[in-house]
Scaffold this motif. Structure first.
Motif, PDB file in Angstrom:
ATOM      1  N   SER A 128     128.484  46.393  86.678  1.00 38.67           N
ATOM      2  CA  SER A 128     127.926  45.172  86.077  1.00 38.67           C
ATOM      3  C   SER A 128     128.026  43.996  87.031  1.00 38.67           C
ATOM      4  CB  SER A 128     128.661  44.831  84.788  1.00 38.67           C
ATOM      5  OG  SER A 128     128.252  45.681  83.767  1.00 38.67           O
ATOM      6  N   PRO A 134     128.804  57.565  80.786  1.00 42.65           N
ATOM      7  CA  PRO A 134     127.717  57.701  79.826  1.00 42.65           C
ATOM      8  C   PRO A 134     126.366  57.412  80.448  1.00 42.65           C
ATOM      9  CG  PRO A 134     128.694  55.549  79.619  1.00 42.65           C
ATOM     10  CD  PRO A 134     129.290  56.186  80.835  1.00 42.65           C
ATOM     11  N   ARG A 135     126.240  57.595  81.736  1.00 37.28           N
ATOM     12  CA  ARG A 135     124.984  57.250  82.378  1.00 37.28           C
ATOM     13  C   ARG A 135     123.972  58.378  82.315  1.00 37.28           C
ATOM     14  NH1 ARG A 135     128.529  54.372  83.751  1.00 37.28           N
ATOM     15  NH2 ARG A 135     128.228  52.176  84.100  1.00 37.28           N
ATOM     16  N   ARG A 185     126.848  33.341  84.051  1.00 28.47           N
ATOM     17  CA  ARG A 185     127.429  33.493  82.721  1.00 28.47           C
ATOM     18  C   ARG A 185     127.685  34.966  82.414  1.00 28.47           C
ATOM     19  NH1 ARG A 185     127.176  29.646  79.054  1.00 28.47           N
ATOM     20  NH2 ARG A 185     127.994  30.163  77.031  1.00 28.47           N
ATOM     21  N   SER A 237     131.259  36.709  81.559  1.00 27.50           N
ATOM     22  CA  SER A 237     131.511  37.524  80.366  1.00 27.50           C
ATOM     23  C   SER A 237     132.096  38.858  80.754  1.00 27.50           C
ATOM     24  CB  SER A 237     130.224  37.812  79.611  1.00 27.50           C
ATOM     25  OG  SER A 237     129.626  36.676  79.217  1.00 27.50           O
ATOM     26  N   PHE A 238     131.568  39.417  81.844  1.00 24.05           N
ATOM     27  CA  PHE A 238     132.084  40.715  82.265  1.00 24.05           C
ATOM     28  C   PHE A 238     133.556  40.607  82.629  1.00 24.05           C
ATOM     29  CE2 PHE A 238     133.021  43.848  85.586  1.00 24.05           C
ATOM     30  CZ  PHE A 238     132.838  44.987  84.839  1.00 24.05           C
ATOM     31  N   MET A 267     135.547  40.552  79.501  1.00 29.53           N
ATOM     32  CA  MET A 267     135.625  41.892  78.910  1.00 29.53           C
ATOM     33  C   MET A 267     136.623  42.749  79.662  1.00 29.53           C
ATOM     34  SD  MET A 267     131.666  42.772  78.092  1.00 29.53           S
ATOM     35  CE  MET A 267     131.882  44.507  77.794  1.00 29.53           C
ATOM     36  N   GLN A 272     140.130  41.750  78.849  1.00 31.94           N
ATOM     37  CA  GLN A 272     140.552  42.214  77.521  1.00 31.94           C
ATOM     38  C   GLN A 272     140.928  43.690  77.552  1.00 31.94           C
ATOM     39  OE1 GLN A 272     137.165  41.235  75.219  1.00 31.94           O
ATOM     40  NE2 GLN A 272     137.755  39.110  74.924  1.00 31.94           N
ATOM     41  N   THR A 273     140.110  44.468  78.267  1.00 40.00           N
ATOM     42  CA  THR A 273     140.400  45.902  78.324  1.00 40.00           C
ATOM     43  C   THR A 273     141.686  46.162  79.091  1.00 40.00           C
ATOM     44  OG1 THR A 273     138.016  46.182  78.423  1.00 40.00           O
ATOM     45  CG2 THR A 273     139.347  48.129  78.803  1.00 40.00           C
ATOM     46  N   LEU A 293     134.032  50.708  72.919  1.00 40.77           N
ATOM     47  CA  LEU A 293     134.228  50.056  74.225  1.00 40.77           C
ATOM     48  C   LEU A 293     133.233  50.597  75.240  1.00 40.77           C
ATOM     49  CD1 LEU A 293     138.090  49.726  74.652  1.00 40.77           C
ATOM     50  CD2 LEU A 293     136.442  48.042  73.862  1.00 40.77           C
ATOM     51  N   THR A 350     129.946  48.908  74.438  1.00 39.76           N
ATOM     52  CA  THR A 350     129.838  47.497  74.820  1.00 39.76           C
ATOM     53  C   THR A 350     129.763  47.345  76.330  1.00 39.76           C
ATOM     54  OG1 THR A 350     132.223  47.312  74.587  1.00 39.76           O
ATOM     55  CG2 THR A 350     130.892  46.478  72.788  1.00 39.76           C
ATOM     56  N   SER A 351     130.501  48.168  77.074  1.00 36.41           N
ATOM     57  CA  SER A 351     130.424  47.995  78.531  1.00 36.41           C
ATOM     58  C   SER A 351     129.059  48.424  79.052  1.00 36.41           C
ATOM     59  CB  SER A 351     131.552  48.734  79.246  1.00 36.41           C
ATOM     60  OG  SER A 351     131.548  50.071  78.893  1.00 36.41           O
ATOM     61  N   LEU A 352     128.497  49.485  78.445  1.00 38.43           N
ATOM     62  CA  LEU A 352     127.160  49.919  78.870  1.00 38.43           C
ATOM     63  C   LEU A 352     126.116  48.881  78.470  1.00 38.43           C
ATOM     64  CD1 LEU A 352     125.981  52.374  80.296  1.00 38.43           C
ATOM     65  CD2 LEU A 352     125.362  53.272  78.078  1.00 38.43           C
ATOM     66  N   HIS A 356     126.635  45.733  78.114  1.00 38.83           N
ATOM     67  CA  HIS A 356     126.750  44.581  78.997  1.00 38.83           C
ATOM     68  C   HIS A 356     125.930  44.798  80.263  1.00 38.83           C
ATOM     69  CE1 HIS A 356     128.565  41.047  80.788  1.00 38.83           C
ATOM     70  NE2 HIS A 356     128.528  41.736  81.911  1.00 38.83           N
ATOM     71  N   MET A 411     121.079  35.770  76.222  1.00 33.81           N
ATOM     72  CA  MET A 411     122.358  35.058  76.248  1.00 33.81           C
ATOM     73  C   MET A 411     123.110  35.236  74.939  1.00 33.81           C
ATOM     74  SD  MET A 411     122.245  34.213  79.243  1.00 33.81           S
ATOM     75  CE  MET A 411     123.723  33.342  79.661  1.00 33.81           C
ATOM     76  N   LEU A 431     124.526  38.613  74.852  1.00 39.79           N
ATOM     77  CA  LEU A 431     125.676  38.679  75.765  1.00 39.79           C
ATOM     78  C   LEU A 431     126.946  38.240  75.038  1.00 39.79           C
ATOM     79  CD1 LEU A 431     126.199  39.111  78.877  1.00 39.79           C
ATOM     80  CD2 LEU A 431     126.111  36.655  79.074  1.00 39.79           C
ATOM     81  N   ASN A 463     127.884  40.739  72.267  1.00 39.47           N
ATOM     82  CA  ASN A 463     128.481  41.937  72.844  1.00 39.47           C
ATOM     83  C   ASN A 463     129.929  41.676  73.249  1.00 39.47           C
ATOM     84  OD1 ASN A 463     128.063  44.665  73.812  1.00 39.47           O
ATOM     85  ND2 ASN A 463     128.315  43.801  75.839  1.00 39.47           N
ATOM     86  N   LEU A 464     130.161  40.481  73.781  1.00 40.21           N
ATOM     87  CA  LEU A 464     131.513  40.105  74.190  1.00 40.21           C
ATOM     88  C   LEU A 464     132.442  40.074  72.979  1.00 40.21           C
ATOM     89  CD1 LEU A 464     133.178  39.093  76.616  1.00 40.21           C
ATOM     90  CD2 LEU A 464     132.535  36.795  75.986  1.00 40.21           C
ATOM     91  N   HIS A 523     133.239  43.534  71.818  1.00 42.11           N
ATOM     92  CA  HIS A 523     134.214  44.113  72.735  1.00 42.11           C
ATOM     93  C   HIS A 523     135.611  43.590  72.430  1.00 42.11           C
ATOM     94  CE1 HIS A 523     135.293  45.978  76.610  1.00 42.11           C
ATOM     95  NE2 HIS A 523     136.195  45.020  76.663  1.00 42.11           N
ATOM     96  N   GLN A 524     135.688  42.285  72.179  1.00 35.52           N
ATOM     97  CA  GLN A 524     136.979  41.671  71.875  1.00 35.52           C
ATOM     98  C   GLN A 524     137.566  42.259  70.597  1.00 35.52           C
ATOM     99  OE1 GLN A 524     136.771  37.461  71.783  1.00 35.52           O
ATOM    100  NE2 GLN A 524     138.987  37.196  71.715  1.00 35.52           N
TER     101      GLN A 524
END
Lengths: 148, 118
Positions: free
Chosen positions: A9, A64-65, A128, A132-133, A136, A139-140, B15, B18-20, B22, B87, B90, B93-94, B97-98
């Motif tokens: 990402s 998961p790609r 932005r 966000s990434f 995330m 958090q993980t 998770l 959400t990462s995918l 993102h 946006m 985004l 999704n965040l 994820h949280q």
């Protein structure tokens, strides 16, 4: 999923940042040369613009790609604007022809300013997404420390 | 004995989604000025309802980013990316994820308490 893919990402957002920054550079170059009547190729300066194309990486494999995963954006070409060059009556100019007309670059200041604005907004949007990434990912990773 | 507390798999799966997702949104944002670009998305709701409906833990794992048309007419340059929608997606999704990470953390804390017995 390998750990390099985990951070893909960031690459996507980085490609967006880089593409928009290049667009701002081209706009700056157009503005700087708005009155350039002599170039290396001869004749007045022609407005340049970038051509963007979406990048899809084929066959990275693994969950998961699937067959194609997003790879961001790429600048495929810098092209010259083929539109007509305006002719301005200015007999005192050293590049004026016999009738006293000077062929000027086809750079239009309002168009460039709008381009600059959209590029800068798109840059912010990419930034932005990158932020966000990071949130995330933090958090993980906090799960490893026993809670966010 | 079940050492996997409730919804551990679902949350881990969430998770992944959400990462995918993102990644898909980042791609859309990166290509906001690419003419003719078609926006992409993860079929999130479909895979979640499949997950919640059946007990198949890791089955049906074809999570993929695909072209997602939402019926909006394309812009003048042929692209159908709307930056405002991207946006908001985004941010949404965040938040998802949280939520998933907070829930996972609390499940883990519960499990840790159970192991310690305090």
């Amino acid at each position: 999923m390998t750990w390099m893919n985990l951070l893909s990402s960031t690459d996507i957002s980085a490609s967006g940042l880089s593409a928009e920054r290049q667009r701002m550079e081209v706009v700056a170059n157009n503005l700087a040369n708005a009155n350039t009547t002599r170039t290396a190729g001869g004749g007045p300066y022609r407005r340049q613009h970038l051509v963007f194309a979406a990048v899809l990486n084929e066959q990275q494999g693994g969950f998961p790609r699937s067959a194609s995963s997003p790879g961001g954006v790429r600048v495929v070409a810098v092209e010259e604007d083929p539109s007509a060059l305006p002719r301005v009556f200015n007999p005192g100019h050293p590049d004026a022809d016999e009738q006293g007309y000077v062929t000027m670059p086809n750079v239009k200041i309002p168009n460039e300013m709008v381009d600059l604005m959209t590029a800068s907004r798109a840059y912010e949007a990419n930034l932005r997404a990158l932020r966000s990434f990071r949130t995330m990912a933090e958090q993980t990773l906090a799960l490893l420390r026993g809670g966010p | 004995m079940n050492v996997n507390p409730g919804q551990f798999d679902t949350l881990t799966r969430l998770l992944d989604v959400t990462s995918l997702r993102h990644e898909a949104i980042s791609q859309n944002i990166a290509n906001v000025n690419t003419p003719g670009y078609q926006r992409r998305d993860v079929s999130f709701e479909a895979s979640l309802s499949r997950k919640l409906g059946g007990g198949e833990a890791r089955e049906g794992g074809e999570l993929a980013i695909s072209i997602a048309s939402d019926g909006r007419p394309p812009r003048a340059d042929g692209s159908n990316v709307d930056i405002d929608i991207e946006m908001s997606q985004l941010t949404r999704n965040l938040l998802v994820h949280q939520t998933a990470t907070e829930l996972l953390a609390s499940r883990m804390a519960t499990m840790r308490r159970a192991i310690r017995g305090t």
